[in-house]
Design a protein around this motif. Structure first.
Motif, PDB file in Angstrom:
ATOM      1  N   ALA A  63       0.850  -1.188   0.000  1.00  0.00           N
ATOM      2  CA  ALA A  63       0.000   0.000   0.000  1.00  0.00           C
ATOM      3  C   ALA A  63       0.888   1.242   0.000  1.00  0.00           C
ATOM      4  O   ALA A  63       1.609   1.488   0.954  1.00  0.00           O
ATOM      5  CB  ALA A  63      -0.910  -0.001   1.230  1.00  0.00           C
ATOM      6  N   ARG A  64       0.867   1.979  -1.101  1.00  0.00           N
ATOM      7  CA  ARG A  64       1.636   3.215  -1.226  1.00  0.00           C
ATOM      8  C   ARG A  64       3.124   2.983  -0.938  1.00  0.00           C
ATOM      9  O   ARG A  64       3.760   3.774  -0.263  1.00  0.00           O
ATOM     10  CB  ARG A  64       1.068   4.290  -0.299  1.00  0.00           C
ATOM     11  CG  ARG A  64      -0.424   4.538  -0.491  1.00  0.00           C
ATOM     12  CD  ARG A  64      -0.936   5.632   0.422  1.00  0.00           C
ATOM     13  NE  ARG A  64      -0.649   5.392   1.824  1.00  0.00           N
ATOM     14  CZ  ARG A  64      -1.298   4.530   2.590  1.00  0.00           C
ATOM     15  NH1 ARG A  64      -2.274   3.804   2.085  1.00  0.00           N
ATOM     16  NH2 ARG A  64      -0.973   4.380   3.851  1.00  0.00           N
ATOM     17  N   ASN A  65       3.668   1.879  -1.450  1.00  0.00           N
ATOM     18  CA  ASN A  65       5.066   1.560  -1.168  1.00  0.00           C
ATOM     19  C   ASN A  65       5.979   2.208  -2.185  1.00  0.00           C
ATOM     20  O   ASN A  65       6.365   1.599  -3.187  1.00  0.00           O
ATOM     21  CB  ASN A  65       5.300   0.045  -1.161  1.00  0.00           C
ATOM     22  CG  ASN A  65       6.738  -0.290  -0.815  1.00  0.00           C
ATOM     23  OD1 ASN A  65       7.492   0.570  -0.374  1.00  0.00           O
ATOM     24  ND2 ASN A  65       7.115  -1.524  -1.016  1.00  0.00           N
ATOM     25  N   HIS A  66       6.334   3.447  -1.927  1.00  0.00           N
ATOM     26  CA  HIS A  66       7.236   4.168  -2.817  1.00  0.00           C
ATOM     27  C   HIS A  66       8.701   3.920  -2.467  1.00  0.00           C
ATOM     28  O   HIS A  66       9.578   4.480  -3.109  1.00  0.00           O
ATOM     29  CB  HIS A  66       6.932   5.673  -2.761  1.00  0.00           C
ATOM     30  CG  HIS A  66       5.603   6.028  -3.349  1.00  0.00           C
ATOM     31  ND1 HIS A  66       4.584   6.543  -2.590  1.00  0.00           N
ATOM     32  CD2 HIS A  66       5.122   5.914  -4.608  1.00  0.00           C
ATOM     33  CE1 HIS A  66       3.530   6.758  -3.365  1.00  0.00           C
ATOM     34  NE2 HIS A  66       3.831   6.384  -4.581  1.00  0.00           N
ATOM     35  N   ARG A 166       1.234  10.951  11.457  1.00  0.00           N
ATOM     36  CA  ARG A 166       0.997  11.835  10.304  1.00  0.00           C
ATOM     37  C   ARG A 166      -0.096  11.281   9.399  1.00  0.00           C
ATOM     38  O   ARG A 166      -1.005  12.017   8.981  1.00  0.00           O
ATOM     39  CB  ARG A 166       2.293  12.004   9.501  1.00  0.00           C
ATOM     40  CG  ARG A 166       2.173  12.969   8.324  1.00  0.00           C
ATOM     41  CD  ARG A 166       3.329  12.828   7.367  1.00  0.00           C
ATOM     42  NE  ARG A 166       3.343  11.525   6.712  1.00  0.00           N
ATOM     43  CZ  ARG A 166       4.282  11.121   5.861  1.00  0.00           C
ATOM     44  NH1 ARG A 166       5.303  11.910   5.586  1.00  0.00           N
ATOM     45  NH2 ARG A 166       4.213   9.931   5.308  1.00  0.00           N
ATOM     46  N   ASP A 167      -0.011  10.001   9.063  1.00  0.00           N
ATOM     47  CA  ASP A 167      -0.939   9.435   8.079  1.00  0.00           C
ATOM     48  C   ASP A 167      -2.347   9.247   8.631  1.00  0.00           C
ATOM     49  O   ASP A 167      -3.315   9.265   7.875  1.00  0.00           O
ATOM     50  CB  ASP A 167      -0.404   8.097   7.559  1.00  0.00           C
ATOM     51  CG  ASP A 167       0.756   8.274   6.589  1.00  0.00           C
ATOM     52  OD1 ASP A 167       1.177   9.432   6.391  1.00  0.00           O
ATOM     53  OD2 ASP A 167       1.240   7.271   6.040  1.00  0.00           O
ATOM     54  N   TYR A 173      -5.818   8.173   6.847  1.00  0.00           N
ATOM     55  CA  TYR A 173      -5.741   6.722   6.719  1.00  0.00           C
ATOM     56  C   TYR A 173      -6.025   6.062   8.068  1.00  0.00           C
ATOM     57  O   TYR A 173      -5.781   6.646   9.126  1.00  0.00           O
ATOM     58  CB  TYR A 173      -4.360   6.291   6.224  1.00  0.00           C
ATOM     59  CG  TYR A 173      -4.017   6.795   4.845  1.00  0.00           C
ATOM     60  CD1 TYR A 173      -4.688   6.323   3.717  1.00  0.00           C
ATOM     61  CD2 TYR A 173      -3.023   7.746   4.653  1.00  0.00           C
ATOM     62  CE1 TYR A 173      -4.379   6.786   2.457  1.00  0.00           C
ATOM     63  CE2 TYR A 173      -2.702   8.225   3.386  1.00  0.00           C
ATOM     64  CZ  TYR A 173      -3.384   7.734   2.291  1.00  0.00           C
ATOM     65  OH  TYR A 173      -3.078   8.190   1.042  1.00  0.00           O
ATOM     66  N   SER A 174      -6.522   4.836   8.035  1.00  0.00           N
ATOM     67  CA  SER A 174      -6.725   4.104   9.276  1.00  0.00           C
ATOM     68  C   SER A 174      -5.375   3.640   9.813  1.00  0.00           C
ATOM     69  O   SER A 174      -4.414   3.442   9.061  1.00  0.00           O
ATOM     70  CB  SER A 174      -7.617   2.884   9.046  1.00  0.00           C
ATOM     71  OG  SER A 174      -6.950   1.905   8.254  1.00  0.00           O
TER      72      SER A 174
END
Length: 288
Positions: A63-66, A166-167, A173-174
């Motif tokens: 998930a959103r692994n940049h 932060r997230d 986000y959960s």
């Protein structure tokens, strides 16, 4: 490296504090009348926010692994550094964050990118802040082009606490989703992010002085006055440690190449350490 077209990069993972470090550099550039080309690592992500969500649904990149190199245009980042070191320009773009109101008013959607364009000519230095500014492996040698490479590295439990806070509080986000992101990123963090901190000239590592044993149950981010910052120099031969110890209250040496300071003194320490390095780059540029 290029004396005529120097490059400064701040590297660190998501939630580590590279953005705050970028603000300190911006203040230095402004105070010294240095015209810097500012580039963010987010702009080199390969996929939009929606595309990353689709890929996550397919089991790719988590998930959103940049953190994963394959999820980024690392080749284009290396090309930017190479081109700038030779010519003082190069190709970049911008990533649209939710708070980028001016770009949104221009019609851009959050989570997308502007078009690739050339940096404005005539800048004094390229400043990059993001994930992969210190990459050096068999495929990419980005760190070779960087004249000043700074690492921002909270200990990992603190890094996780900062990211979760932060997230969840600022990005909606959960907590379960953020924790899963941390787990999905772990291999890429170990393989691609951590090795960069051996290439940096200076590392700033924040260490909390409160219990962070279980970062997934922490409800508050340790504050600056609840932290110390460990500052390590790869080459300490030119560092005036007595001066730093005199100027930074309650600081001390832990090793011959490492100084420890109160967390509240990080902006002061970074200015004292980084500003002379930036000015030295500018002085070399004048005679290149």
């Amino acid at each position: 490296m290029s004396k005529r077209h120097p490059i400064i990069a701040v590297t660190g993972s998501s939630g580590a504090g590279t953005t705050t470090t970028g603000r300190i550099f911006s203040q230095i550039f402004s105070g010294e009348s240095i015209n810097a080309a500012m580039v963010s690592g987010d702009s080199f992500h390969r996929f939009t926010r929606d595309q990353m969500s689709d890929l996550a649904d397919e089991g790719l990149y988590g998930a959103r692994n940049h953190f994963a190199l394959a999820a980024n245009h690392v080749d284009r980042l290396e090309a930017l550094f190479y081109d700038y070191s030779l010519t003082g320009t190069g190709q970049y773009r911008e990533y649209i964050h939710d708070e980028d109101y001016e770009l949104i008013r221009q019609g851009y959607e959050p989570g997308t990118f502007t078009r690739w364009a050339s940096l404005a000519p005539g800048t004094d230095v390229l400043f990059y802040e993001g994930l992969h500014g210190g990459i050096s492996n068999e495929e990419f040698r980005i760190a070779d082009y960087v004249d000043l490479l700074i690492g921002v590295v909270p200990i990992v439990n603190l890094e996780w606490i900062q990211k979760i806070h932060r997230d969840t509080y600022h990005r909606g986000y959960s907590e379960e989703a953020v924790v899963q992101t941390i787990i999905n990123r772990m291999d890429d963090y170990v393989q691609d992010i951590v090795p960069q901190f051996s290439n940096t000239h200076v590392n700033f590592q924040r260490v909390p002085m409160v219990d962070t044993s279980n970062p997934f149950q922490a409800r508050d981010v340790p504050t600056a006055d609840e932290s110390l910052v460990v500052i390590h120099f790869r080459d300490h031969s030119g560092v005036d440690f007595p001066y730093l110890l005199q100027m930074i209250p309650n600081s001390h040496m832990s090793r011959h190449d490492t100084i420890v300071i109160p967390g509240t003194k990080l902006p002061l320490a970074m200015d004292l350490i980084v500003r002379p390095m930036v000015l030295e780059l500018m002085a070399h540029k004048q005679f290149a």
